[in-house]
Design a protein around this motif. Structure first.
Motif, mmCIF file in Angstrom:
data_model
loop_
_atom_site.group_PDB
_atom_site.id
_atom_site.type_symbol
_atom_site.label_atom_id
_atom_site.label_comp_id
_atom_site.label_asym_id
_atom_site.label_seq_id
_atom_site.Cartn_x
_atom_site.Cartn_y
_atom_site.Cartn_z
ATOM 1 N N UNK A 326 0.825 -1.204 0.000
ATOM 2 C CA UNK A 326 0.000 0.000 0.000
ATOM 3 C C UNK A 326 0.860 1.256 0.000
ATOM 4 N N UNK A 327 1.808 1.341 0.915
ATOM 5 C CA UNK A 327 2.626 2.550 1.002
ATOM 6 C C UNK A 327 3.501 2.717 -0.230
ATOM 7 N N UNK A 328 4.036 1.612 -0.750
ATOM 8 C CA UNK A 328 4.819 1.697 -1.987
ATOM 9 C C UNK A 328 3.959 2.161 -3.155
ATOM 10 N N UNK A 329 2.736 1.654 -3.237
ATOM 11 C CA UNK A 329 1.849 2.054 -4.326
ATOM 12 C C UNK A 329 1.511 3.529 -4.289
ATOM 13 N N UNK A 330 1.201 4.029 -3.091
ATOM 14 C CA UNK A 330 0.895 5.454 -2.937
ATOM 15 C C UNK A 330 2.116 6.298 -3.283
ATOM 16 N N UNK A 331 3.260 5.922 -2.732
ATOM 17 C CA UNK A 331 4.459 6.751 -2.913
ATOM 18 C C UNK A 331 5.006 6.680 -4.328
ATOM 19 N N UNK A 332 4.768 5.575 -5.015
ATOM 20 C CA UNK A 332 5.186 5.516 -6.410
ATOM 21 C C UNK A 332 4.462 6.579 -7.227
ATOM 22 N N UNK A 333 3.159 6.737 -7.007
ATOM 23 C CA UNK A 333 2.389 7.753 -7.715
ATOM 24 C C UNK A 333 2.897 9.150 -7.365
ATOM 25 N N UNK A 334 3.180 9.383 -6.087
ATOM 26 C CA UNK A 334 3.687 10.684 -5.662
ATOM 27 C C UNK A 334 5.048 10.981 -6.277
#
Length: 373
Positions: A326-334
């Motif tokens: 989850x955190x990797x997915x969010x931060x990849x977009x950011x």
């Protein structure tokens, strides 16, 4: 989620399929290969609130992430601060308490603030994090009332920062497969859904048992998983709800919040769902009966490993760390300077909060609540 709007194929591939998992050979629910870590620096995350979820799930997960790292902490307990500084090599400059929190605006080492506080505190710290110029991840439920959600969304928009909600299961392979099976009607149209989550709660003095902090009982805790499950397997928004409070078998323990709650959604396609949430007994199941078969996840909502099967056999998917995904997915977009997909943002969080409050209204009044407005 008006028919497949929130979890449309395009958004699903842009959001869930964009998550960076622990193995680069993994694929998303539609068979597309998942990307590896983004080149360059990792985003620094500060955890606000060092309770059991931060301690046992988020902090360990941040040791496995590719696109983000544990950079700071916010706690009102000096002993916890010392413990975490030593364990995770966090510099003192990146440690805040609730009085000094706003100074985080001057800390370039922290890019994202993850709010992991009691539900009643989410609005304040999301707004303050946005005002400090940080992107925000907020645990679910996003808030207690819809108006609070709107204030959080508005604050992030005004600050030109993005707001994500902790929908970790949107990045989890078994859940993705359940979404695909339901939304793509692999076994035909869904007729009936059972989506339930509950457990026997321990310490009666904890914040989850205090309405002022939690906003309610199990519905405001694990009940949101059951709401989500019915929504993401159908790909639809419910059009009405009925609900009933269960009996209080331990009235002294549950004098401030409900012990058990049942509710029923109706969906535009004609599908219906039945759900239970409880603090007195364990249940964790997502089951969909379709025209030409069925599928289920059981366990369906916990930290894993999840398990699934269909009328044609078992579901085989990799076991992964939900929080890291989850955190990797969010931060990849950011990191890519892109917009977060709708299904994990404040807009989705507010949809759930509206439904939680409608369930309470239905249980309190004994009436069917129209959700189409």
């Amino acid at each position: 989620m008006t028919q497949l709007s929130t979890f449309s194929r395009r958004q699903f591939l842009a959001g869930v399929g964009a998550s960076a998992l622990t193995l680069p050979s993994l694929t998303d629910a539609f068979g597309n290969p998942l990307p590896t870590a983004q080149p360059g620096r990792k985003l620094g995350i500060a955890l606000v609130g060092l309770g059991s979820y931060s301690k046992n799930q988020l902090a360990p997960a941040l040791q496995q992430t590719k696109n983000c790292r544990l950079a700071g902490i916010v706690t009102g307990t000096p002993a916890k601060a010392e413990e975490w500084m030593k364990k995770y090599d966090i510099p003192k400059a990146n440690v805040y308490d609730y009085k000094t929190f706003d100074r985080i605006a001057d800390n370039k080492d922290i890019d994202v603030v993850y709010v992991v506080l009691p539900n009643s505190m989410h609005r304040e710290y999301v707004v303050r994090a946005a005002q400090a110029g940080k992107h925000v991840i907020c645990e679910k439920p996003m808030a207690i009332m819809p108006q609070e959600c709107q204030e959080m969304i508005d604050a992030c928009k005004k600050a030109n920062k993005q707001l994500a909600v902790g929908y970790r299961l949107h990045y989890e392979p078994f859940t993705q497969e359940a979404m695909r099976l339901g939304q793509q009607k692999v076994f035909g149209p869904i007729k009936f859904v059972e989506s339930s989550d509950g457990f026997r709660i321990g310490d009666p003095g904890q914040w989850r048992m205090k309405k002022a902090l939690a906003g309610g009982g199990p519905l405001m805790d694990v009940g949101i998983y059951a709401v989500q499950g019915a929504r993401y397997v159908t790909g639809e928004e419910p059009i009405s709800v009925t609900a009933q409070f269960g009996p209080k078998t331990e009235p002294q323990k549950f004098k401030d919040v409900e012990e058990t709650l049942f509710w029923q959604f109706q969906f535009p396609s004609g599908a219906v769902s039945n759900s239970t949430t409880s603090y007195t007994a364990g249940v964790e199941r997502l089951y969909a009966s379709c025209q030409d078969g069925w599928f289920e996840l059981s366990p369906a909502f916990g930290y894993g490993p999840l398990k699934g099967r269909t009328s044609k056999g078992p579901i085989e998917k990799p076991i992964v760390n939900h929080q890291a995904m989850h955190m990797d997915g969010v931060c990849e977009v950011l990191l890519q300077n892109k917009t977060l997909p709708d299904h994990i943002t404040g807009a989705e969080g507010m949809r759930d909060v509206k439904l939680l409050q409608a369930i309470y209204q239905a249980a309190e009044t004994g009436r069917k609540i129209d959700l189409k407005a």
